[in-house]
Design a protein around this motif. Structure first.
Motif, PDB file in Angstrom:
ATOM      1  N   LEU A 245     -97.474   1.687  -1.693  1.00 34.34           N
ATOM      2  CA  LEU A 245     -98.550   1.321  -0.774  1.00 34.34           C
ATOM      3  C   LEU A 245     -98.045   1.264   0.666  1.00 34.34           C
ATOM      4  CD1 LEU A 245    -101.479   0.448  -0.368  1.00 34.34           C
ATOM      5  CD2 LEU A 245    -100.755  -1.908  -0.766  1.00 34.34           C
ATOM      6  N   THR A 246     -96.789   0.825   0.848  1.00 32.14           N
ATOM      7  CA  THR A 246     -96.207   0.746   2.187  1.00 32.14           C
ATOM      8  C   THR A 246     -94.954   1.605   2.245  1.00 32.14           C
ATOM      9  OG1 THR A 246     -94.908  -1.226   1.615  1.00 32.14           O
ATOM     10  CG2 THR A 246     -97.090  -1.597   2.595  1.00 32.14           C
ATOM     11  N   PHE A 247     -94.586   2.023   3.445  1.00 33.58           N
ATOM     12  CA  PHE A 247     -93.366   2.814   3.613  1.00 33.58           C
ATOM     13  C   PHE A 247     -92.129   1.979   3.316  1.00 33.58           C
ATOM     14  CE2 PHE A 247     -96.032   5.173   6.885  1.00 33.58           C
ATOM     15  CZ  PHE A 247     -96.241   6.275   6.077  1.00 33.58           C
ATOM     16  N   LEU A 248     -92.141   0.722   3.756  1.00 35.72           N
ATOM     17  CA  LEU A 248     -90.974  -0.147   3.598  1.00 35.72           C
ATOM     18  C   LEU A 248     -91.173  -1.064   2.401  1.00 35.72           C
ATOM     19  CD1 LEU A 248     -90.465  -1.139   7.341  1.00 35.72           C
ATOM     20  CD2 LEU A 248     -89.346   0.699   6.063  1.00 35.72           C
ATOM     21  N   MET A 249     -90.203  -1.010   1.489  1.00 35.49           N
ATOM     22  CA  MET A 249     -90.290  -1.803   0.269  1.00 35.49           C
ATOM     23  C   MET A 249     -89.006  -2.618   0.100  1.00 35.49           C
ATOM     24  SD  MET A 249     -93.227  -0.789  -0.948  1.00 35.49           S
ATOM     25  CE  MET A 249     -93.303  -1.095  -2.692  1.00 35.49           C
ATOM     26  N   THR A 250     -89.148  -3.788  -0.518  1.00 35.64           N
ATOM     27  CA  THR A 250     -87.983  -4.614  -0.824  1.00 35.64           C
ATOM     28  C   THR A 250     -87.186  -3.960  -1.949  1.00 35.64           C
ATOM     29  OG1 THR A 250     -89.062  -5.917  -2.533  1.00 35.64           O
ATOM     30  CG2 THR A 250     -89.306  -6.700  -0.241  1.00 35.64           C
ATOM     31  N   ALA A 251     -85.996  -4.510  -2.224  1.00 40.83           N
ATOM     32  CA  ALA A 251     -85.178  -4.020  -3.331  1.00 40.83           C
ATOM     33  C   ALA A 251     -85.904  -4.207  -4.665  1.00 40.83           C
ATOM     34  CB  ALA A 251     -83.835  -4.750  -3.348  1.00 40.83           C
ATOM     35  N   GLN A 252     -86.868  -5.115  -4.711  1.00 37.30           N
ATOM     36  CA  GLN A 252     -87.643  -5.367  -5.928  1.00 37.30           C
ATOM     37  C   GLN A 252     -88.892  -4.477  -6.021  1.00 37.30           C
ATOM     38  OE1 GLN A 252     -86.687  -7.994  -3.776  1.00 37.30           O
ATOM     39  NE2 GLN A 252     -84.829  -8.222  -5.001  1.00 37.30           N
ATOM     40  N   GLY A 253     -89.059  -3.551  -5.064  1.00 34.28           N
ATOM     41  CA  GLY A 253     -90.177  -2.629  -5.100  1.00 34.28           C
ATOM     42  C   GLY A 253     -91.489  -3.213  -4.616  1.00 34.28           C
ATOM     43  N   LYS A 254     -91.428  -4.275  -3.837  1.00 35.39           N
ATOM     44  CA  LYS A 254     -92.629  -4.924  -3.298  1.00 35.39           C
ATOM     45  C   LYS A 254     -92.675  -4.711  -1.786  1.00 35.39           C
ATOM     46  CE  LYS A 254     -93.254  -7.881  -6.994  1.00 35.39           C
ATOM     47  NZ  LYS A 254     -94.143  -7.365  -7.974  1.00 35.39           N
ATOM     48  N   PRO A 255     -93.867  -4.739  -1.198  1.00 35.09           N
ATOM     49  CA  PRO A 255     -93.950  -4.663   0.265  1.00 35.09           C
ATOM     50  C   PRO A 255     -93.282  -5.881   0.910  1.00 35.09           C
ATOM     51  CG  PRO A 255     -96.086  -4.228  -0.732  1.00 35.09           C
ATOM     52  CD  PRO A 255     -95.192  -4.730  -1.827  1.00 35.09           C
ATOM     53  N   PHE A 256     -92.680  -5.680   2.055  1.00 27.88           N
ATOM     54  CA  PHE A 256     -92.073  -6.775   2.815  1.00 27.88           C
ATOM     55  C   PHE A 256     -93.150  -7.659   3.434  1.00 27.88           C
ATOM     56  CE2 PHE A 256     -88.259  -4.057   3.219  1.00 27.88           C
ATOM     57  CZ  PHE A 256     -87.249  -4.995   3.068  1.00 27.88           C
ATOM     58  N   SER A 257     -92.859  -8.927   3.576  1.00 26.59           N
ATOM     59  CA  SER A 257     -93.620  -9.796   4.471  1.00 26.59           C
ATOM     60  C   SER A 257     -92.983  -9.636   5.843  1.00 26.59           C
ATOM     61  CB  SER A 257     -93.531 -11.256   4.017  1.00 26.59           C
ATOM     62  OG  SER A 257     -92.205 -11.748   4.219  1.00 26.59           O
ATOM     63  N   PRO A 258     -93.681  -9.983   6.917  1.00 25.68           N
ATOM     64  CA  PRO A 258     -93.049  -9.881   8.240  1.00 25.68           C
ATOM     65  C   PRO A 258     -91.751 -10.689   8.343  1.00 25.68           C
ATOM     66  CG  PRO A 258     -95.406 -10.085   8.504  1.00 25.68           C
ATOM     67  CD  PRO A 258     -95.111 -10.309   7.033  1.00 25.68           C
ATOM     68  N   VAL A 259     -91.744 -11.925   7.825  1.00 25.72           N
ATOM     69  CA  VAL A 259     -90.532 -12.750   7.888  1.00 25.72           C
ATOM     70  C   VAL A 259     -89.439 -12.171   6.996  1.00 25.72           C
ATOM     71  CG1 VAL A 259     -89.571 -15.028   7.359  1.00 25.72           C
ATOM     72  CG2 VAL A 259     -91.762 -14.847   8.543  1.00 25.72           C
ATOM     73  N   GLY A 260     -89.825 -11.720   5.808  1.00 30.58           N
ATOM     74  CA  GLY A 260     -88.848 -11.111   4.909  1.00 30.58           C
ATOM     75  C   GLY A 260     -88.223  -9.866   5.518  1.00 30.58           C
ATOM     76  N   PHE A 261     -89.029  -9.069   6.199  1.00 26.61           N
ATOM     77  CA  PHE A 261     -88.519  -7.870   6.867  1.00 26.61           C
ATOM     78  C   PHE A 261     -87.533  -8.250   7.967  1.00 26.61           C
ATOM     79  CE2 PHE A 261     -89.087  -4.686  10.341  1.00 26.61           C
ATOM     80  CZ  PHE A 261     -88.392  -3.648   9.730  1.00 26.61           C
ATOM     81  N   SER A 262     -87.882  -9.254   8.768  1.00 28.73           N
ATOM     82  CA  SER A 262     -86.976  -9.697   9.840  1.00 28.73           C
ATOM     83  C   SER A 262     -85.656 -10.196   9.271  1.00 28.73           C
ATOM     84  CB  SER A 262     -87.617 -10.808  10.673  1.00 28.73           C
ATOM     85  OG  SER A 262     -88.629 -10.274  11.479  1.00 28.73           O
ATOM     86  N   ASN A 263     -85.718 -10.965   8.189  1.00 34.75           N
ATOM     87  CA  ASN A 263     -84.489 -11.470   7.565  1.00 34.75           C
ATOM     88  C   ASN A 263     -83.644 -10.325   7.033  1.00 34.75           C
ATOM     89  OD1 ASN A 263     -85.230 -14.097   8.129  1.00 34.75           O
ATOM     90  ND2 ASN A 263     -86.117 -14.447   6.110  1.00 34.75           N
ATOM     91  N   TRP A 264     -84.287  -9.366   6.352  1.00 38.16           N
ATOM     92  CA  TRP A 264     -83.568  -8.207   5.821  1.00 38.16           C
ATOM     93  C   TRP A 264     -82.937  -7.409   6.967  1.00 38.16           C
ATOM     94  CZ3 TRP A 264     -84.719  -3.057   6.851  1.00 38.16           C
ATOM     95  CH2 TRP A 264     -83.998  -2.118   6.118  1.00 38.16           C
ATOM     96  N   PHE A 265     -83.714  -7.171   8.028  1.00 35.05           N
ATOM     97  CA  PHE A 265     -83.241  -6.407   9.177  1.00 35.05           C
ATOM     98  C   PHE A 265     -82.030  -7.087   9.810  1.00 35.05           C
ATOM     99  CE2 PHE A 265     -83.005  -5.217  13.581  1.00 35.05           C
ATOM    100  CZ  PHE A 265     -83.305  -3.867  13.594  1.00 35.05           C
TER     101      PHE A 265
END
Length: 148
Positions: free
Chosen positions: A57-77
Motif C-alpha cells: 500500500l505504501t512505498f516505505l514499509m517496516t521490517a515487519q511489512g507494515k506501513p511506517f508511522s511518522p514517528v516510527g519512520f523518524s526513529n528508523w531514519f
C-alpha cells in the motif's frame, strides 16, 4: 529518495504509494495543510520506485511489512543515519530542507520551490533556502559585473 525528490514532510512520505502515481507525477494531498500537489517524478526517483514491490500500500514499509508511522519512520531514519556515521541530529526533516535548498541552488524561485514543497508561507521557503539563494545571487551579481 522520496524525501529528496518530493520535498514532503514525513507524515506525507509514509503515506505515499502507487495510488499516488498519476501522469508521471506524485499526486499528494498534504496531511498538515491539505494542499493538493502534483509533483513531477524525477528520473532518479522513478528508477527507485520501479524496483519496489507493487503489492504494498505504501512505498516505505517496516521490517515487519507494515506501513511506517511518522514517528516510527523518524526513529528508523535516525537509527540508520547514526549507523552510517552521520550527525546525531539527522532527520527526515533535514531531507525536506535539503530538497528546498537543492531547488534553490538550481535557480528555482521561491514560488517554484513552494509548488514542490507545498509551503503555504513563502517566508518559510526563504528561511529554508536563504544560504543557497545568497550564494546563487552573489554569483549572479558578480557575473553581472564581469567577474564570474
Amino acid at each position: 529518495m522520496l524525501s529528496v525528490y518530493s520535498g514532503q514532510r514525513r507524515s506525507d512520505i509514509v503515506r505515499m504509494g502507487r495510488q499516488h502515481l498519476e501522469d508521471r507525477a506524485l499526486n499528494v494531498r498534504q496531511q498538515k495543510t491539505g494542499a493538493q500537489l502534483a509533483i513531477p517524478i524525477h528520473p532518479k526517483l522513478r528508477a527507485e520506485l520501479d524496483h519496489l514491490p507493487s503489492a504494498s500500500l505504501t512505498f516505505l514499509m517496516t521490517a515487519q511489512g507494515k506501513p511506517f508511522s511518522p514517528v516510527g519512520f523518524s526513529n528508523w531514519f535516525s537509527d540508520c543515519a547514526r549507523k552510517a556515521g552521520l550527525p546525531s541530529n539527522s532527520s527526515p526533516h533535514g531531507l525536506r530542507k535539503a530538497a528546498a535548498r537543492r531547488l534553490a541552488e538550481a535557480g528555482c524561485s521561491v514560488f517554484e520551490i513552494a509548488s514542490i514543497t507545498g509551503h503555504a508561507s513563502l517566508k518559510e521557503v526563504e528561511r529554508y533556502t536563504k544560504s543557497a539563494q545568497q550564494k546563487l545571487l552573489a554569483r549572479s551579481a558578480m557575473s553581472a559585473l564581469g567577474h564570474g
